[in-house]
Design an enzyme around this catalytic site. Structure first.
Site, short mmCIF file in Angstrom:
data_model
loop_
_atom_site.label_atom_id
_atom_site.label_comp_id
_atom_site.label_asym_id
_atom_site.label_seq_id
_atom_site.Cartn_x
_atom_site.Cartn_y
_atom_site.Cartn_z
N GLY A 1 0.81 -1.21 0.00
CA GLY A 1 0.00 0.00 0.00
C GLY A 1 0.85 1.27 0.00
O GLY A 1 0.53 2.25 -0.68
N SER A 2 1.94 1.25 0.74
CA SER A 2 2.78 2.44 0.84
C SER A 2 3.34 2.83 -0.53
O SER A 2 3.31 4.00 -0.91
CB SER A 2 3.94 2.20 1.81
OG SER A 2 3.46 1.89 3.09
N ASN B 1 -7.63 3.95 9.05
CA ASN B 1 -7.07 2.76 9.67
C ASN B 1 -7.14 2.79 11.20
O ASN B 1 -7.14 1.75 11.83
CB ASN B 1 -5.62 2.55 9.22
CG ASN B 1 -4.79 3.81 9.29
OD1 ASN B 1 -5.13 4.83 8.69
ND2 ASN B 1 -3.71 3.75 10.02
N SER C 1 -3.57 -3.16 -0.53
CA SER C 1 -2.46 -3.94 0.03
C SER C 1 -2.94 -5.33 0.42
O SER C 1 -3.97 -5.47 1.09
CB SER C 1 -1.91 -3.20 1.25
OG SER C 1 -0.95 -4.01 1.90
N GLY C 2 -2.20 -6.35 0.01
CA GLY C 2 -2.62 -7.73 0.20
C GLY C 2 -2.83 -8.15 1.65
O GLY C 2 -3.77 -8.88 1.97
N HIS C 3 -1.96 -7.68 2.55
CA HIS C 3 -2.00 -8.22 3.92
C HIS C 3 -3.11 -7.64 4.78
O HIS C 3 -3.25 -8.04 5.93
CB HIS C 3 -0.63 -8.07 4.60
CG HIS C 3 -0.25 -6.68 5.00
ND1 HIS C 3 -0.30 -6.27 6.31
CD2 HIS C 3 0.20 -5.62 4.29
CE1 HIS C 3 0.12 -5.00 6.38
NE2 HIS C 3 0.42 -4.60 5.16
N THR D 1 11.39 -7.97 -11.42
CA THR D 1 10.69 -9.23 -11.67
C THR D 1 9.54 -9.37 -10.69
O THR D 1 9.70 -9.15 -9.49
CB THR D 1 11.68 -10.41 -11.52
OG1 THR D 1 12.76 -10.19 -12.44
CG2 THR D 1 11.01 -11.74 -11.83
N CYS E 1 3.06 6.40 18.81
CA CYS E 1 3.82 5.80 19.90
C CYS E 1 4.71 4.65 19.44
O CYS E 1 4.86 3.64 20.11
CB CYS E 1 2.89 5.31 21.01
SG CYS E 1 2.04 6.68 21.78
C1 LIG Z 1 -1.53 -0.55 6.16
C2 LIG Z 1 -1.87 0.72 5.46
C3 LIG Z 1 -1.01 1.27 4.49
C4 LIG Z 1 0.34 0.67 4.17
O1 LIG Z 1 0.25 -0.52 3.46
P1 LIG Z 1 1.54 -1.48 3.38
O2 LIG Z 1 1.14 -2.55 2.44
O3 LIG Z 1 1.79 -1.98 4.76
O4 LIG Z 1 2.66 -0.65 2.84
C5 LIG Z 1 -1.39 2.43 3.85
N1 LIG Z 1 -2.57 3.02 4.14
C6 LIG Z 1 -3.42 2.53 5.05
C7 LIG Z 1 -4.71 3.22 5.30
C8 LIG Z 1 -3.09 1.36 5.75
O5 LIG Z 1 -3.94 0.89 6.66
#
Ligand SMILES: *Cc1c(COP(=O)(O)O)cnc(C)c1O
Length: 395
Positions: A70-71, A151, A199-201, A237, A324
């Protein structure tokens, strides 16, 4: 009992996603850019994954660019719009005060280059309105970037309305939808979204993989130079196992979205109702337009970190908001943005649920948490000052 209630930080990988990854390691080890059979088999698997993700978002497969998460997607979307804007002499960006750091820090970098950024106030309903976006757009605005859902506090933004405002003004619209994808229904065309990060996770896929949706015709700049992968916009890749795991996780999440959301929302509402009975606390985030899994509270007179440690000893994994981090004593920028003062913001707790949680776990949290808050308050000098009237209660 072990209760994992930190799904906004990351989620457990699903069996479906894990199973989808295995053949990529064992069989589809070819490089998708290779012209031979083994490479072309890998290429086909890659494009299947792209098609699945596009189907879940309502876009074309060629509008999906795989990233490391996501970043990276946030960085690429924002930098791309900024470079396009700057070529036209437009150097103003509209965002909100409670974005993820992947967005905020990218914008700060642009501010140092001479861009101007409007940070929309999020105090009303702990959310923004499309009208606020409309009022902030100027002649020289080159991008509106607002998250789909927050988030830390779970507010879901009025994305379709914001998209309509941006379309009418002719301003590209990016949304960081990392918390929303796989959890709420999204259609990028219906909602007039030009760019979207995922983001997948965050939906039971693997970590270290994500995607950027970019509407056809909108130019992207590449952050990583090298080979011609991802239509020349993201070299390197492809991480095929992770990409396949993410696609399988998203397909599964979208297929079960309504039933999962109903189950998780019911657990969320039970937790919110139960925790609201603790004296001198407040719910953070939009009470109505809210992510199914988000429970966020501030408890007056305690430190969120101590609360986390004691909960962890009881087997409950939670979060105090994303600040924090190692050594920093600053409270979360999100809680400050919604108007919580420092002392109150320090006593925050986020429980983020997924469909893997159970009713028994919710009951366990409700049985344990009030006692932990009381225990900490009884030890707190701040709480004593509040009780004796030396300090005024805020919540
Ligand atoms: C977790 C998160 C990200 C970052 O995603 P990553 O895959 O960990 O780099 C960006 N934006 C929000 C709102 C998130 O919750």
């Amino acid at each position: 009992m072990q209760v994992y209630a930190d799904n906004a930080a990351t989620t457990k990988i699903s069996d479906t996603a894990l199973q989808a990854m295995m053949p990529c390691f064992a069989n589809y080890y070819g490089n998708p850019s290779s012209l031979h059979t083994v490479g072309q088999e890998a290429k086909e698997v890659l494009e299947n994954a792209r098609t699945k993700i596009a189907a879940c978002l309502g876009c074309e497969p060629r509008e999906i660019y795989f990233t490391s998460g996501g970043s990276e997607a946030d960085n690429q979307a924002i930098i791309s719009a900024a470079r396009l804007g700057e070529r036209k002499g437009k150097k103003h960006i509209v965002t909100t005060a409670f974005e993820h750091h992947a967005v905020l820090h990218t914008l700060m970098k642009l501010e140092k280059e001479g861009f101007t950024v409007t940070y929309l106030d999020v105090k009303h309903n702990h959310n923004v309105s499309a009208q606020q976006v409309k009022d902030a757009i100027r002649e020289d605005t080159c991008l509106v970037t607002t998250m789909y859902a927050n988030n830390e506090i779970g507010s879901i933004l009025p994305i379709k309305e914001i998209g309509a405002v941006c379309k009418e003004a002719g301003v590209p619209f990016h949304t960081d939808a990392v918390q929303a994808v796989g959890h709420v229904h999204i259609n990028v065309k219906d909602e007039n979204i030009d760019m979207l990060s995922l983001s997948g996770h965050k939906f039971h896929g693997p970590k270290g993989v994500g995607a950027l949706y970019c509407r056809r015709g909108l130019p992207l700049v590449n952050l990583i130079e090298g080979g011609a992968q991802e239509r020349g916009k993201r070299a390197g890749t492809e991480n095929l196992p992770a990409i396949c795991g993410m696609a399988a996780a998203l397909e599964e999440a979208c297929a079960h979205m309504d039933e999962n959301a109903a189950k998780v929302t019911a657990m969320r509402d039970k937790l919110i109702a139960g925790l609201s009975k603790i004296p001198h606390c407040a719910l953070n985030g939009d009470p109505v337009n809210r992510l199914p899994g988000n429970v966020s509270f501030c408890f007056e007179g305690i430190e969120g970190e101590s609360l986390l440690l004691l909960l962890d000893m009881k087997g409950i994994c939670a979060s105090s908001g994303s600040a924090c981090t190692s050594g920093s004593l600053d409270p979360s920028h999100v809680l400050l943005a919604i108007g919580r003062i420092h002392d109150v913001a320090h006593g925050s707790l986020r429980l983020s649920l997924s469909s893997y949680n159970t009713d028994e776990e919710i009951d366990y949290i409700l049985a344990e948490l009030p006692g932990v808050v009381e225990y900490l308050r009884n030890m707190s000098p701040v709480w004593r000052d509040l009780l004796t009237g030396k300090r005024q209660f805020i919540l």
